[in-house]
Design a protein around this motif. Sequence first.
Motif, mmCIF file in Angstrom:
data_model
loop_
_atom_site.group_PDB
_atom_site.id
_atom_site.type_symbol
_atom_site.label_atom_id
_atom_site.label_comp_id
_atom_site.label_asym_id
_atom_site.label_seq_id
_atom_site.Cartn_x
_atom_site.Cartn_y
_atom_site.Cartn_z
ATOM 1 N N MET A 68 -86.283 0.711 63.886
ATOM 2 C CA MET A 68 -86.088 1.256 62.544
ATOM 3 C C MET A 68 -85.702 2.715 62.639
ATOM 4 O O MET A 68 -86.342 3.493 63.353
ATOM 5 C CB MET A 68 -87.365 1.115 61.710
ATOM 6 C CG MET A 68 -87.186 1.535 60.267
ATOM 7 S SD MET A 68 -88.593 1.057 59.242
ATOM 8 C CE MET A 68 -87.998 1.544 57.637
ATOM 9 N N ASN A 69 -84.634 3.076 61.931
ATOM 10 C CA ASN A 69 -84.181 4.454 61.857
ATOM 11 C C ASN A 69 -84.649 5.046 60.532
ATOM 12 O O ASN A 69 -84.103 4.734 59.479
ATOM 13 C CB ASN A 69 -82.653 4.526 61.957
ATOM 14 C CG ASN A 69 -82.161 4.019 63.291
ATOM 15 O OD1 ASN A 69 -82.453 4.592 64.326
ATOM 16 N ND2 ASN A 69 -81.426 2.913 63.279
ATOM 17 N N PHE A 70 -85.664 5.903 60.615
ATOM 18 C CA PHE A 70 -86.262 6.413 59.386
ATOM 19 C C PHE A 70 -85.298 7.300 58.601
ATOM 20 O O PHE A 70 -85.394 7.379 57.383
ATOM 21 C CB PHE A 70 -87.550 7.185 59.706
ATOM 22 C CG PHE A 70 -88.785 6.386 59.413
ATOM 23 C CD1 PHE A 70 -89.385 6.436 58.180
ATOM 24 C CD2 PHE A 70 -89.323 5.549 60.377
ATOM 25 C CE1 PHE A 70 -90.517 5.684 57.892
ATOM 26 C CE2 PHE A 70 -90.445 4.792 60.111
ATOM 27 C CZ PHE A 70 -91.051 4.859 58.865
ATOM 28 N N SER A 101 -98.493 -1.032 62.154
ATOM 29 C CA SER A 101 -99.409 -1.598 63.149
ATOM 30 C C SER A 101 -99.626 -3.092 62.952
ATOM 31 O O SER A 101 -99.954 -3.809 63.909
ATOM 32 C CB SER A 101 -100.758 -0.878 63.084
ATOM 33 O OG SER A 101 -100.627 0.491 63.382
ATOM 34 N N GLN A 102 -99.473 -3.581 61.719
ATOM 35 C CA GLN A 102 -99.638 -5.015 61.454
ATOM 36 C C GLN A 102 -98.487 -5.840 62.031
ATOM 37 O O GLN A 102 -98.634 -7.036 62.255
ATOM 38 C CB GLN A 102 -99.730 -5.262 59.950
ATOM 39 C CG GLN A 102 -100.973 -4.679 59.289
ATOM 40 C CD GLN A 102 -100.962 -4.882 57.788
ATOM 41 O OE1 GLN A 102 -99.929 -4.744 57.133
ATOM 42 N NE2 GLN A 102 -102.110 -5.225 57.232
ATOM 43 N N PHE A 103 -97.351 -5.181 62.254
ATOM 44 C CA PHE A 103 -96.151 -5.894 62.663
ATOM 45 C C PHE A 103 -95.880 -5.828 64.167
ATOM 46 O O PHE A 103 -94.960 -6.491 64.643
ATOM 47 C CB PHE A 103 -94.932 -5.336 61.922
ATOM 48 C CG PHE A 103 -95.041 -5.391 60.427
ATOM 49 C CD1 PHE A 103 -95.640 -6.478 59.805
ATOM 50 C CD2 PHE A 103 -94.541 -4.368 59.630
ATOM 51 C CE1 PHE A 103 -95.741 -6.534 58.416
ATOM 52 C CE2 PHE A 103 -94.631 -4.417 58.249
ATOM 53 C CZ PHE A 103 -95.239 -5.503 57.641
ATOM 54 N N CYS A 104 -96.632 -5.012 64.894
ATOM 55 C CA CYS A 104 -96.307 -4.831 66.312
ATOM 56 C C CYS A 104 -97.557 -4.574 67.146
ATOM 57 O O CYS A 104 -98.637 -4.319 66.612
ATOM 58 C CB CYS A 104 -95.308 -3.689 66.496
ATOM 59 S SG CYS A 104 -95.927 -2.078 65.985
ATOM 60 N N ASP A 105 -97.377 -4.637 68.469
ATOM 61 C CA ASP A 105 -98.469 -4.410 69.417
ATOM 62 C C ASP A 105 -98.394 -3.029 70.051
ATOM 63 O O ASP A 105 -99.388 -2.528 70.573
ATOM 64 C CB ASP A 105 -98.420 -5.481 70.510
ATOM 65 C CG ASP A 105 -98.537 -6.882 69.925
ATOM 66 O OD1 ASP A 105 -99.671 -7.314 69.655
ATOM 67 O OD2 ASP A 105 -97.483 -7.526 69.726
ATOM 68 N N ILE A 106 -97.214 -2.426 70.034
ATOM 69 C CA ILE A 106 -96.993 -1.056 70.495
ATOM 70 C C ILE A 106 -95.997 -0.418 69.546
ATOM 71 O O ILE A 106 -95.031 -1.073 69.121
ATOM 72 C CB ILE A 106 -96.417 -1.009 71.935
ATOM 73 C CG1 ILE A 106 -97.363 -1.678 72.941
ATOM 74 C CG2 ILE A 106 -96.148 0.437 72.372
ATOM 75 C CD1 ILE A 106 -96.770 -1.810 74.348
ATOM 76 N N VAL A 107 -96.216 0.844 69.198
ATOM 77 C CA VAL A 107 -95.238 1.570 68.404
ATOM 78 C C VAL A 107 -94.761 2.779 69.217
ATOM 79 O O VAL A 107 -95.563 3.482 69.832
ATOM 80 C CB VAL A 107 -95.804 2.010 67.033
ATOM 81 C CG1 VAL A 107 -97.013 2.916 67.175
ATOM 82 C CG2 VAL A 107 -94.728 2.681 66.190
ATOM 83 N N ALA A 108 -93.462 2.983 69.255
ATOM 84 C CA ALA A 108 -92.872 4.113 69.973
ATOM 85 C C ALA A 108 -92.166 5.009 68.970
ATOM 86 O O ALA A 108 -91.458 4.522 68.079
ATOM 87 C CB ALA A 108 -91.907 3.632 71.048
ATOM 88 N N ILE A 109 -92.375 6.321 69.112
ATOM 89 C CA ILE A 109 -91.919 7.285 68.104
ATOM 90 C C ILE A 109 -90.975 8.310 68.732
ATOM 91 O O ILE A 109 -91.241 8.836 69.819
ATOM 92 C CB ILE A 109 -93.121 8.070 67.506
ATOM 93 C CG1 ILE A 109 -94.260 7.126 67.111
ATOM 94 C CG2 ILE A 109 -92.656 8.950 66.354
ATOM 95 C CD1 ILE A 109 -93.969 6.253 65.951
ATOM 96 N N ARG A 110 -89.895 8.623 68.025
ATOM 97 C CA ARG A 110 -88.989 9.711 68.417
ATOM 98 C C ARG A 110 -88.827 10.646 67.222
ATOM 99 O O ARG A 110 -88.286 10.240 66.185
ATOM 100 C CB ARG A 110 -87.635 9.170 68.859
ATOM 101 C CG ARG A 110 -86.639 10.238 69.364
ATOM 102 C CD ARG A 110 -85.392 9.539 69.858
ATOM 103 N NE ARG A 110 -84.334 10.413 70.309
ATOM 104 C CZ ARG A 110 -84.189 10.848 71.562
ATOM 105 N NH1 ARG A 110 -85.079 10.533 72.481
ATOM 106 N NH2 ARG A 110 -83.168 11.604 71.905
ATOM 107 N N ALA A 111 -89.309 11.871 67.372
ATOM 108 C CA ALA A 111 -89.251 12.841 66.271
ATOM 109 C C ALA A 111 -89.126 14.242 66.847
ATOM 110 O O ALA A 111 -90.062 14.755 67.456
ATOM 111 C CB ALA A 111 -90.497 12.735 65.399
#
Length: 312
Positions: A68-70, A101-111
């Motif tokens: 997802m591209n915020f 968090s409900q949709f995935c097991d790991i979240v990766a962030i670029r900011a």
Amino acid sequence: MKNYLTIKDIDSLPIWVSEARALKRNPTEFKSLGKGKTICLLFFNNSLRTRLSTQKAAMNLGMEVMVMNFGSEGWQLEFEDGAVMNQGKSEHIKEAAKVVSQFCDIVAIRAFASLTDKTKDETEVVLNGFIKHASVPVVNMESSVGHPLQALADAITLDEQNIKARPKVVLSWAPHPKALPHAVANSFIQMMQLQDADFVITHPEGYELNSEITKDVQIEYDQKKACKNADFIYVKNWSSYSDYGKVLNQDSNWMITQEKLGKSKFMHCLPVRRNVVVEDAVLDGEQSLVIEQANNRTFSAQVVLKKILENS
């Protein structure tokens, strides 16, 4: 390991590098590890290598990937506690992180850093917002002050290419038309502090990085002197830290040329401005490692994801 946020989350750099190189030889050996698991990659800034390499790493481990591209797809997020949300921001991080968090097991962030407010940037508002409110592990795909996936890929590249017991490695500033963050340089320095190497940073006066990060590292303002007899020259632009986010000069004399490179290997995280940061002859020459560095981004991400999956 629950999260991968900085290079300091690595408990043993030699072991991680060795594991990453083993994954490179057999990328799908642990394909069953991520079966039934999903990673969500959230981009608040543009990406090429980080997106594709992290996605490929997850796929090598059998994971499903959501991206997802915020900037163009998500609601603008509010991060401040107690905010009265009567302006442009539609969703608070408290709900957003819990929903993700409900949709995935790991979240990766670029900011990325804003480069306008040093204090705010150093609090890592976006990254820490997800760490605080998400219920799944968080991976840093480049934040305001660090890029630990790139630094780990650089460590893999150095290990593959090094032929000396104690190589000389130089981090050199180079000119750039835009103000750039300090994240790549910061994490590279922190990674090099874990290495047995003769490590030197060179830049014009006024481009000193955060002294808490560069402490005990040799800084040389004469680029030619710093690069003498180097085995590896890692080139990166960054804006001023003391005069935060400002471009103090664009001295073209700091561009890396074949003459300056000598017999050294050339490293850069990409993307790179040709004939501004480095001349064509260097990038197109046999001493350039930039494509191999980019390739190693997959295996730096893969070893990180593998360790998180094994721990969960």
